[in-house]
Write a protein that holds these residues in place. Structure first.
Motif, PDB file in Angstrom:
ATOM      1  N   LEU A 182       0.831  -1.204   0.000  1.00  0.00           N
ATOM      2  CA  LEU A 182       0.000   0.000   0.000  1.00  0.00           C
ATOM      3  C   LEU A 182       0.864   1.252   0.000  1.00  0.00           C
ATOM      4  CD1 LEU A 182      -2.854   1.198   0.124  1.00  0.00           C
ATOM      5  CD2 LEU A 182      -2.680   1.149   2.624  1.00  0.00           C
ATOM      6  N   ALA A 183       1.978   1.219   0.743  1.00  0.00           N
ATOM      7  CA  ALA A 183       2.878   2.372   0.761  1.00  0.00           C
ATOM      8  C   ALA A 183       3.455   2.632  -0.632  1.00  0.00           C
ATOM      9  CB  ALA A 183       4.007   2.140   1.769  1.00  0.00           C
ATOM     10  N   ALA A 184       3.876   1.568  -1.309  1.00  0.00           N
ATOM     11  CA  ALA A 184       4.448   1.732  -2.644  1.00  0.00           C
ATOM     12  C   ALA A 184       3.405   2.244  -3.634  1.00  0.00           C
ATOM     13  CB  ALA A 184       5.022   0.397  -3.123  1.00  0.00           C
ATOM     14  N   GLU A 185       2.199   1.696  -3.554  1.00  0.00           N
ATOM     15  CA  GLU A 185       1.139   2.103  -4.489  1.00  0.00           C
ATOM     16  C   GLU A 185       0.733   3.560  -4.263  1.00  0.00           C
ATOM     17  OE1 GLU A 185      -1.782  -0.842  -3.630  1.00  0.00           O
ATOM     18  OE2 GLU A 185      -0.412  -2.452  -4.201  1.00  0.00           O
ATOM     19  N   THR A 186       0.554   3.944  -2.996  1.00  0.00           N
ATOM     20  CA  THR A 186       0.144   5.322  -2.720  1.00  0.00           C
ATOM     21  C   THR A 186       1.284   6.305  -2.984  1.00  0.00           C
ATOM     22  OG1 THR A 186       0.583   4.902  -0.357  1.00  0.00           O
ATOM     23  CG2 THR A 186      -1.698   4.765  -1.099  1.00  0.00           C
ATOM     24  N   ALA A 187       2.524   5.837  -2.903  1.00  0.00           N
ATOM     25  CA  ALA A 187       3.649   6.709  -3.262  1.00  0.00           C
ATOM     26  C   ALA A 187       3.581   7.054  -4.755  1.00  0.00           C
ATOM     27  CB  ALA A 187       4.977   6.025  -2.932  1.00  0.00           C
ATOM     28  N   ILE A 188       3.171   6.088  -5.571  1.00  0.00           N
ATOM     29  CA  ILE A 188       3.004   6.339  -7.004  1.00  0.00           C
ATOM     30  C   ILE A 188       1.796   7.246  -7.256  1.00  0.00           C
ATOM     31  CG2 ILE A 188       2.403   5.209  -9.195  1.00  0.00           C
ATOM     32  CD1 ILE A 188       4.114   2.816  -8.199  1.00  0.00           C
ATOM     33  N   GLN A 189       0.738   7.047  -6.470  1.00  0.00           N
ATOM     34  CA  GLN A 189      -0.471   7.852  -6.632  1.00  0.00           C
ATOM     35  C   GLN A 189      -0.318   9.269  -6.090  1.00  0.00           C
ATOM     36  OE1 GLN A 189      -2.993   5.367  -4.250  1.00  0.00           O
ATOM     37  NE2 GLN A 189      -3.908   4.307  -6.009  1.00  0.00           N
ATOM     38  N   PHE A 190       0.634   9.477  -5.184  1.00  0.00           N
ATOM     39  CA  PHE A 190       0.684  10.697  -4.375  1.00  0.00           C
ATOM     40  C   PHE A 190       0.795  11.978  -5.206  1.00  0.00           C
ATOM     41  CE2 PHE A 190       2.977  13.936  -1.932  1.00  0.00           C
ATOM     42  CZ  PHE A 190       2.174  14.035  -0.807  1.00  0.00           C
ATOM     43  N   LEU A 191       1.796  12.060  -6.073  1.00  0.00           N
ATOM     44  CA  LEU A 191       2.013  13.299  -6.817  1.00  0.00           C
ATOM     45  C   LEU A 191       0.846  13.642  -7.752  1.00  0.00           C
ATOM     46  CD1 LEU A 191       5.850  13.268  -7.598  1.00  0.00           C
ATOM     47  CD2 LEU A 191       4.599  14.663  -5.942  1.00  0.00           C
ATOM     48  N   PRO A 192       0.336  12.678  -8.544  1.00  0.00           N
ATOM     49  CA  PRO A 192      -0.846  13.013  -9.355  1.00  0.00           C
ATOM     50  C   PRO A 192      -2.037  13.454  -8.497  1.00  0.00           C
ATOM     51  CG  PRO A 192       0.144  10.986 -10.145  1.00  0.00           C
ATOM     52  CD  PRO A 192       0.829  11.320  -8.863  1.00  0.00           C
ATOM     53  N   ALA A 193      -2.247  12.774  -7.367  1.00  0.00           N
ATOM     54  CA  ALA A 193      -3.372  13.135  -6.495  1.00  0.00           C
ATOM     55  C   ALA A 193      -3.181  14.519  -5.897  1.00  0.00           C
ATOM     56  CB  ALA A 193      -3.523  12.094  -5.381  1.00  0.00           C
ATOM     57  N   LEU A 194      -1.963  14.796  -5.428  1.00  0.00           N
ATOM     58  CA  LEU A 194      -1.679  16.111  -4.844  1.00  0.00           C
ATOM     59  C   LEU A 194      -1.805  17.203  -5.902  1.00  0.00           C
ATOM     60  CD1 LEU A 194      -0.821  17.644  -2.293  1.00  0.00           C
ATOM     61  CD2 LEU A 194       1.566  17.300  -3.004  1.00  0.00           C
ATOM     62  N   GLY A 195      -1.303  16.921  -7.098  1.00  0.00           N
ATOM     63  CA  GLY A 195      -1.423  17.886  -8.190  1.00  0.00           C
ATOM     64  C   GLY A 195      -2.874  18.186  -8.525  1.00  0.00           C
TER      65      GLY A 195
END
Length: 337
Positions: A182-195
């Motif tokens: 989950l940490a690895a997946e959300t790390a990939i999701q993080f920047l697009p989501a934050l943007g």
């Protein structure tokens, strides 16, 4: 698993009920985040999940896997695929709950084991037993009946089931633990989501800072709602047999279905009941066949333990693994709606 102390098994069962119970009751949470739309809720879920899981990993000091993952491009690519697929799954589920389709969403997780088996046949060339074929055929008949009942294919259910089955298939190949994955997946999701959240705020469409502190706290708690059941699932998985986990996983769609009927008061005309009944019949066949096969494997295990030889020991270990995996049915996956 049978060697676990009784107290450990009880703790495992409690954690299993907690994990699947929380996943089953999550339809009560997403409507609380209105007037935020599904896309904004999804983005906050991704951002705050990474914050929460990252804090948990810091406390546990479990970061060695991250360096190894970065050095394995194939695993990184698979994690990226998993992140993309679970993004679709999460987003569609949030939208379906907040749009009044809780029952149809629950159907997706009822038919998920059948879709997983079908994908095993089509993609992994697995061979099915006759009862498994009957279960898959019954599931297909259920989809036809539901299509007639809805006047359209149950696309929400099918998209949720296929996205989650694909996610499970990819996760199986990655082989990371639940929290780490989950940490690895959300790390990939993080920047697009934050943007997306920054863009939404600049457009004046964000509700995070405009609906009060309580609303902002609820959006932030989406990370806890995502990660806490996963922690309980991990505690259960190491303490109880996979066969038990495989049966407990049906609690989630059962709770969701009951919420849709009793709390959200969604309609269930006769043809829809008929479609669900066929799905439940297929799952009954699947579970019965899995338990029957597990008992046979256990009898083989018992007979082989009486033969003290190297070949016997190897066969015993193989039978034990087979009994566990068969009884569990399709692999329980550690990231629910």
């Amino acid at each position: 698993m049978s060697g676990k102390p009784r107290g450990e098994r009880h703790i495992g069962l409690l954690n299993g009920f907690a994990a699947y119970g929380m996943w089953g009751l999550v339809p009560l949470f997403w409507p609380l985040l209105k007037p935020a739309g599904a896309a904004e809720i999804l983005a906050h879920r991704m951002v705050w999940s990474l914050v929460f899981v990252g804090a948990a990993l810091l406390v546990l000091r479990r970061w060695a896997w991250a360096g190894e993952l970065v050095r394995q491009p194939r695993k990184l690519a698979l994690i990226t695929v998993a992140a993309a697929v679970i993004t679709v799954n999460w987003g569609l589920y949030i939208w379906s709950v907040n749009s009044g389709h809780v029952v149809e969403a629950s159907l997706g997780y009822f038919i998920n084991p059948l879709v997983t088996i079908a994908m095993g046949v089509l993609l992994l060339k697995e061979r099915l037993r006759p009862v498994q074929w009957a279960a898959v055929g019954t599931g297909c008949a259920a989809v036809v009946v539901l299509t007639i009942g809805y006047g359209r294919p149950p696309w929400i259910s099918l998209c949720l089931a296929f996205s989650f089955a694909t996610y499970g298939l990819v996760k199986k190949k990655v082989g990371l633990g639940g929290i780490e994955s989950l940490a690895a997946e959300t790390a990939i999701q993080f920047l697009p989501a934050l943007g997306f959240l920054v863009w939404l705020s600049a457009q004046g469409g964000s509700t995070f800072a405009t609906e009060g502190m309580g609303h902002a706290a609820l959006l932030a708690s989406a990370g806890i709602v995502t990660a806490l059941p996963l922690v309980c699932f991990g505690a259960a998985a190491i303490r109880v047999p996979l066969s038990t986990i495989g049966l407990l996983q049906y609690l989630t769609p059962v709770f969701q279905f009951l919420l849709g009927i009793l709390y959200f008061h969604e309609e269930m005309p006769p043809e829809r009941w008929a479609g669900f009944a066929l799905v439940w019949l297929a799952l009954t066949l699947l579970t019965w066949d899995a338990l029957r096969t597990a008992r046979r494997a256990s009898r083989t295990l018992t007979s082989e333990t009486s033969v003290p030889s190297t070949t016997s020991a190897t066969g015993t270990a193989s039978a034990a693994r087979n009994a566990e995996s068969v009884a569990s049915g399709p692999d329980p996956v550690d990231a629910r709606p």
